[in-house]
Design an enzyme around this catalytic site. Structure first.
Site, PDB file in Angstrom:
ATOM      1  N   SER A  31     -22.554   4.553  46.624  1.00 52.67           N
ATOM      2  CA  SER A  31     -22.478   5.769  45.813  1.00 52.67           C
ATOM      3  C   SER A  31     -22.861   5.447  44.377  1.00 52.67           C
ATOM      4  O   SER A  31     -22.470   4.416  43.846  1.00 52.67           O
ATOM      5  CB  SER A  31     -21.058   6.327  45.805  1.00 52.67           C
ATOM      6  OG  SER A  31     -20.624   6.540  47.102  1.00 52.67           O
ATOM      7  N   HIS A  62     -30.693  11.499  60.014  1.00 49.79           N
ATOM      8  CA  HIS A  62     -31.140  12.436  59.002  1.00 49.79           C
ATOM      9  C   HIS A  62     -30.840  11.977  57.592  1.00 49.79           C
ATOM     10  O   HIS A  62     -31.450  12.430  56.647  1.00 49.79           O
ATOM     11  CB  HIS A  62     -30.538  13.810  59.276  1.00 49.79           C
ATOM     12  CG  HIS A  62     -30.960  14.337  60.598  1.00 49.79           C
ATOM     13  ND1 HIS A  62     -32.258  14.725  60.833  1.00 49.79           N
ATOM     14  CD2 HIS A  62     -30.305  14.480  61.767  1.00 49.79           C
ATOM     15  CE1 HIS A  62     -32.373  15.093  62.102  1.00 49.79           C
ATOM     16  NE2 HIS A  62     -31.199  14.948  62.682  1.00 49.79           N
ATOM     17  N   HIS A  84     -21.129   4.553  58.125  1.00 53.55           N
ATOM     18  CA  HIS A  84     -19.734   4.132  58.003  1.00 53.55           C
ATOM     19  C   HIS A  84     -19.032   4.191  59.364  1.00 53.55           C
ATOM     20  O   HIS A  84     -19.338   5.058  60.185  1.00 53.55           O
ATOM     21  CB  HIS A  84     -18.991   5.028  57.014  1.00 53.55           C
ATOM     22  CG  HIS A  84     -19.523   4.960  55.619  1.00 53.55           C
ATOM     23  ND1 HIS A  84     -20.517   5.797  55.164  1.00 53.55           N
ATOM     24  CD2 HIS A  84     -19.197   4.149  54.582  1.00 53.55           C
ATOM     25  CE1 HIS A  84     -20.783   5.498  53.897  1.00 53.55           C
ATOM     26  NE2 HIS A  84     -20.009   4.505  53.521  1.00 53.55           N
ATOM     27  N   TYR A  86     -16.091   5.221  59.833  1.00 55.55           N
ATOM     28  CA  TYR A  86     -15.302   6.465  59.965  1.00 55.55           C
ATOM     29  C   TYR A  86     -16.131   7.644  60.480  1.00 55.55           C
ATOM     30  O   TYR A  86     -15.593   8.661  60.894  1.00 55.55           O
ATOM     31  CB  TYR A  86     -14.613   6.830  58.640  1.00 55.55           C
ATOM     32  CG  TYR A  86     -15.534   7.139  57.468  1.00 55.55           C
ATOM     33  CD1 TYR A  86     -16.279   8.314  57.422  1.00 55.55           C
ATOM     34  CD2 TYR A  86     -15.644   6.250  56.413  1.00 55.55           C
ATOM     35  CE1 TYR A  86     -17.118   8.588  56.359  1.00 55.55           C
ATOM     36  CE2 TYR A  86     -16.483   6.519  55.338  1.00 55.55           C
ATOM     37  CZ  TYR A  86     -17.215   7.683  55.326  1.00 55.55           C
ATOM     38  OH  TYR A  86     -18.059   7.952  54.281  1.00 55.55           O
ATOM     39  N   GLU A  87     -17.458   7.488  60.457  1.00 49.21           N
ATOM     40  CA  GLU A  87     -18.301   8.571  60.988  1.00 49.21           C
ATOM     41  C   GLU A  87     -18.321   8.576  62.514  1.00 49.21           C
ATOM     42  O   GLU A  87     -18.826   9.519  63.116  1.00 49.21           O
ATOM     43  CB  GLU A  87     -19.728   8.429  60.448  1.00 49.21           C
ATOM     44  CG  GLU A  87     -19.816   8.676  58.951  1.00 49.21           C
ATOM     45  CD  GLU A  87     -21.185   8.345  58.392  1.00 49.21           C
ATOM     46  OE1 GLU A  87     -22.099   9.161  58.547  1.00 49.21           O
ATOM     47  OE2 GLU A  87     -21.342   7.261  57.795  1.00 49.21           O
ATOM     48  N   ALA A 114     -18.933   1.927  46.199  1.00 49.05           N
ATOM     49  CA  ALA A 114     -17.940   2.527  45.307  1.00 49.05           C
ATOM     50  C   ALA A 114     -16.573   2.125  45.834  1.00 49.05           C
ATOM     51  O   ALA A 114     -16.392   1.968  47.042  1.00 49.05           O
ATOM     52  CB  ALA A 114     -18.080   4.039  45.309  1.00 49.05           C
ATOM     53  N   MET A 212     -14.465   1.663  51.997  1.00 49.86           N
ATOM     54  CA  MET A 212     -14.609   1.941  53.429  1.00 49.86           C
ATOM     55  C   MET A 212     -15.912   1.386  54.005  1.00 49.86           C
ATOM     56  O   MET A 212     -16.424   1.902  54.996  1.00 49.86           O
ATOM     57  CB  MET A 212     -14.548   3.457  53.665  1.00 49.86           C
ATOM     58  CG  MET A 212     -13.317   4.125  53.069  1.00 49.86           C
ATOM     59  SD  MET A 212     -13.378   5.918  53.234  1.00 49.86           S
ATOM     60  CE  MET A 212     -12.038   6.416  52.138  1.00 49.86           C
ATOM     61  N   SER A 213     -16.443   0.369  53.367  1.00 49.18           N
ATOM     62  CA  SER A 213     -17.718  -0.190  53.853  1.00 49.18           C
ATOM     63  C   SER A 213     -17.775  -1.682  53.522  1.00 49.18           C
ATOM     64  O   SER A 213     -16.744  -2.317  53.284  1.00 49.18           O
ATOM     65  CB  SER A 213     -18.889   0.524  53.160  1.00 49.18           C
ATOM     66  OG  SER A 213     -18.895   0.239  51.770  1.00 49.18           O
ATOM     67  N   ASN A 236     -12.604   4.971  40.697  1.00 47.92           N
ATOM     68  CA  ASN A 236     -11.303   5.621  40.466  1.00 47.92           C
ATOM     69  C   ASN A 236     -10.218   4.566  40.580  1.00 47.92           C
ATOM     70  O   ASN A 236     -10.443   3.487  41.136  1.00 47.92           O
ATOM     71  CB  ASN A 236     -11.073   6.694  41.536  1.00 47.92           C
ATOM     72  CG  ASN A 236     -11.174   6.121  42.942  1.00 47.92           C
ATOM     73  OD1 ASN A 236     -12.281   5.944  43.462  1.00 47.92           O
ATOM     74  ND2 ASN A 236     -10.055   5.790  43.529  1.00 47.92           N
ATOM     75  N   HIS A 248     -13.077  13.206  46.386  1.00 50.48           N
ATOM     76  CA  HIS A 248     -14.426  12.657  46.476  1.00 50.48           C
ATOM     77  C   HIS A 248     -15.237  13.067  45.240  1.00 50.48           C
ATOM     78  O   HIS A 248     -16.114  12.323  44.791  1.00 50.48           O
ATOM     79  CB  HIS A 248     -15.108  13.134  47.754  1.00 50.48           C
ATOM     80  CG  HIS A 248     -16.475  12.564  47.946  1.00 50.48           C
ATOM     81  ND1 HIS A 248     -16.706  11.198  48.046  1.00 50.48           N
ATOM     82  CD2 HIS A 248     -17.691  13.149  48.020  1.00 50.48           C
ATOM     83  CE1 HIS A 248     -18.000  10.998  48.177  1.00 50.48           C
ATOM     84  NE2 HIS A 248     -18.623  12.159  48.162  1.00 50.48           N
TER      85      HIS A 248
END
Ligand code: HPA
Length: 280
Positions: A31, A62, A84, A86-87, A114, A212-213, A236, A248
Site C-alpha cells: 500500500s 483482475h 493475500h 485472507y482473500e 503497510a 497481513m502479508s 497506523n 482502512h
C-alpha cells in the site's frame, strides 16, 4: 516432478512466450507504492490472468500484474497487486508470483508493505527496515510435498533479511535524510485488524510491526535462495496503542501521504543494491 512445480513451469513458460526480460531485482509493491511503476521506464506489463495456469479463480486476475522495466537502469520485475491469504487463496497460490519472479532470474526480492506499529517508539508514517520476521501465525507456503527443484525440505531461516542488504538500505536512508526505524515484522492472517490483546501478545513476542502479508513471501523466496530485503510503511499505530478504532481509510491516507518519500527510498536502495551485486 511435483504438481506444484509443474504448475509453476507452466506459468513460467507462458510468461516466457510473451516476454523475454531478465530482471535483477523483484519488487513487491505494498500500500502506498501502488503507483510506483508510473515513475519507471516500463518495457512490458503482464496481467496475471494472461498467464496460463495462473490461479485466477476470483478477483486475482483482475487486480494483479507484473511490470517489467528499469529503475534508473536497473532491470526489475514489479509485482503490482499482491494476493493475500485472507482473500481465500492457499498459501501456495499466494507465493506463486514470488516464485515466478525468482524463476525469471531475479536474484533479490525487495518486499514492501503497510503495517501497524507495535513498538512504542513508532509513529504513523514511519518507515521500518524489516530486520526479521515472525511467520508462525500463518500457514507455511512450504507445507506439502517439497519442490526439490526450488529448494530443500528443511530450509534454514537464520538470515531471511540479508544483513548486507539491510546495510545498504540503512546507508541509503541516511544519505537521503529519511528517518528509518527497524524491527521485526509479524504476519497475521487478517482480514480483521488485531485486538488489543493480540497486539500485546505480539509485542511480548518481540514484534515491532504487524501486517497481513510479506512473511510468507519471504519464506518462499528464502527457500528458493533469493536474497531478501524489506521496508514496511507504518501506516497506523496498532490496535490498543491509541483509543482510536482502526480503519482502512486511515491506513490508505498515511500510505498516500508518505508515498513520495517511500518511492525515493525504494528507488535509491534498488540502485545501490544493484551496484553492490555487480561488485560482489
Ligand atoms: N494491522 C494489520 N495490518 C495492517 C495494519 C494493522 O494495524 N496496518 C496496515 N496493515
Amino acid at each position: 516432478m511435483s504438481s506444484s512445480y509443474e504448475l509453476l513451469q507452466r506459468c513460467y513458460n507462458s510468461v516466457r512466450e510473451k516476454i523475454d526480460f531478465k530482471p535483477q531485482i523483484a519488487l513487491v509493491l505494498g500500500s502506498g507504492l501502488g503507483d510506483y511503476a508510473e515513475g519507471i521506464q516500463i518495457q512490458a506489463t503482464l496481467d496475471y490472468h494472461e498467464i496460463e495456469g495462473f490461479p485466477v479463480s476470483t478477483v486475482m486476475g483482475h487486480k494483479g500484474r507484473f511490470i517489467f522495466g528499469y529503475v534508473k537502469g536497473v532491470p526489475v520485475v514489479i509485482m503490482q497487486g499482491r494476493v493475500h491469504y485472507y482473500e481465500g487463496y492457499s498459501m501456495e497460490q499466494v507465493v506463486l508470483p514470488i516464485r515466478l519472479m525468482g524463476q525469471m532470474g531475479a536474484k533479490v526480492l525487495f518486499l514492501t508493505n503497510a503495517s501497524g506499529g507495535i513498538n512504542w517508539d513508532f509513529q504513523a508514517g514511519d518507515f521500518m527496515l524489516i530486520t526479521g520476521q515472525i511467520a508462525s501465525f500463518v500457514p507455511s507456503p512450504l507445507i506439502g510435498p517439497n519442490i526439490e527443484e526450488l529448494g530443500v525440505r528443511f530450509p534454514d531461516m537464520s538470515e531471511i533479511y540479508r544483513k548486507d542488504l539491510q546495510n545498504i538500505i540503512r546507508d541509503t536512508a541516511k544519505r537521503l535524510g529519511i528517518l528509518l526505524k527497524e524491527g521485526t515484522y509479524i504476519q497475521f492472517t487478517g482480514p480483521a485488524y488485531e485486538s488489543p490483546e493480540e497486539i500485546r501478545m505480539a509485542r511480548a513476542l518481540g514484534a515491532d510491526a504487524v501486517g497481513m502479508s510479506t512473511a510468507c513471501e519471504a519464506v518462499a523466496a528464502n527457500h528458493m535462495g533469493m536474497k531478501i530485503c524489506g521496508i514496511s510503511c507504518v501506516t497506523n499505530l496498532a490496535c490498543g496503542i491509541t483509543d482510536q478504532p482502526l480503519t482502512h481509510a486511515e491506513v490508505k491516507e498515511t500510505a498516500d501521504r508518505v508515498a513520495p518519500l517511500f518511492k525515493q527510498l525504494v528507488t535509491e536502495s534498488i540502485v545501490m543494491i544493484d551496484q553492490e551485486m555487480k561488485r560482489g
